[in-house]
Design an enzyme around this catalytic site. Sequence first.
Site, PDB file in Angstrom:
ATOM      1  N   HIS A  75       1.045  -1.308  -0.070  1.00 14.26           N
ATOM      2  CA  HIS A  75       0.008   0.193  -0.177  1.00 14.26           C
ATOM      3  C   HIS A  75       0.927   1.029   0.341  1.00 14.26           C
ATOM      4  CE1 HIS A  75      -3.285  -2.998   1.857  1.00 14.26           C
ATOM      5  NE2 HIS A  75      -3.767  -2.202   0.651  1.00 14.26           N
ATOM      6  N   HIS A 125      -8.341   5.279   3.462  1.00 17.32           N
ATOM      7  CA  HIS A 125      -7.859   3.733   3.590  1.00 17.32           C
ATOM      8  C   HIS A 125      -5.739   3.768   3.385  1.00 17.32           C
ATOM      9  CE1 HIS A 125      -6.134   0.229   0.643  1.00 17.32           C
ATOM     10  NE2 HIS A 125      -7.157  -0.394   0.808  1.00 17.32           N
ATOM     11  N   GLU A 127      -3.360   3.040   1.403  1.00 19.98           N
ATOM     12  CA  GLU A 127      -2.515   3.382   0.179  1.00 19.98           C
ATOM     13  C   GLU A 127      -3.119   4.951   0.244  1.00 19.98           C
ATOM     14  OE1 GLU A 127      -3.920   1.379  -3.390  1.00 19.98           O
ATOM     15  OE2 GLU A 127      -3.294   3.465  -4.656  1.00 19.98           O
ATOM     16  N   THR A 162      -5.206   2.517  -7.071  1.00 20.91           N
ATOM     17  CA  THR A 162      -5.085   1.270  -7.472  1.00 20.91           C
ATOM     18  C   THR A 162      -6.125   0.734  -7.814  1.00 20.91           C
ATOM     19  OG1 THR A 162      -3.799   0.326  -5.917  1.00 20.91           O
ATOM     20  CG2 THR A 162      -2.570   1.602  -6.963  1.00 20.91           C
TER      21      THR A 162
HETATM   22  S1  SF4 Z   1      -3.678  -4.562  -6.771  1.00 21.20           S
HETATM   23 FE1  SF4 Z   1      -1.881  -3.309  -8.463  1.00 21.20          FE
HETATM   24  S2  SF4 Z   1      -1.378  -1.520  -7.231  1.00 21.20           S
HETATM   25 FE2  SF4 Z   1      -2.205  -2.939  -5.769  1.00 21.20          FE
HETATM   26  S3  SF4 Z   1      -0.333  -4.640  -4.853  1.00 21.20           S
HETATM   27 FE3  SF4 Z   1      -1.631  -5.632  -7.210  1.00 21.20          FE
HETATM   28  S4  SF4 Z   1      -0.227  -4.760  -8.551  1.00 21.20           S
HETATM   29 FE4  SF4 Z   1       0.103  -3.762  -7.158  1.00 21.20          FE
END
Ligand code: SF4
Length: 281
Positions: A75, A125, A127, A162
């Site tokens: 994150h 969150h 992230e 993301t």
């Molecule tokens: S979901 Fe996407 S941003 Fe999240 S850890 Fe996996 S590859 Fe990385």
Amino acid sequence: MAEVIVASEAGACFGVERALDLVRTTAREACGPVHTLGPLIHNPIVVDELAALGVTAVNDPSEVGEGSTLVLRTHGVAPSVERAAVDAGATVVDATCPFVKRAHRAAERLAGEGYQLLILGEEGHPEVEGIVGHAPEAIVVSGAADLAGIELRRRVGVVVQTTQSKANLRSLVSELVGRVDELRVLDTICEATAGHQGACAELAKTVDVMVVVGGKNSANTTRLAEIAAAICPHTHHVETPQELCSDWFANAERIGITAGASTPAAHIEAIKDAICGMARG
Ligand code: SF4
């Protein structure tokens, strides 16, 4: 007998696999205690596996001592958090996903170029807190409806958590168009997220029951469950095979499975085996 189909893109993503490799290697090689800042990923089964290797989670860098190693999870964190760990005498191993790093750089860039920065994501969150740490003036919005309380400036930039859905981004952007003079959108939704969501929606259209596997506290898994449920009303979100209920599959001819980016392949296989057993029985 019912057909059980796993989505074409499902389960542990590149970022999670990379983080798990890093923490396992660190646990083998480090001399002192090894910690992760919060659970490495939002998957309680994996967290238990890491605990068996002696890796424990801490909530704050101030909890780590001199000589210990602190692994930053996928994150990501604010720069101040990493500095606090170094100041506490810890060695920092950065397992932040490169796609999250891209969101950090995007936020810094737009804020540095003078845009009023909106971060599309879930307030609070980890992230999102990490992205805000790279652009402290940013405003977090969860969707187009949140714009109502914001005085927009002429130049607005957007960066995205993301794991957000493309649909939510499209709806925010279409609300912003016409309300600002200049709009700069850096789509930082990661490829794994977009691929998982697309494959989930495709599969959900063709099955009687969908099972979504992954941590209940995982943002990307919860998003998959929402996408599946909007298409297939018989959608269930589970973490373990023990939560499955044979009644769900009683009249199903096609059963779909998808899994969040923090779910290892072995967990998906265990769920598939359990469903096949129930569907036979
Ligand atoms: S979901 Fe996407 S941003 Fe999240 S850890 Fe996996 S590859 Fe990385």
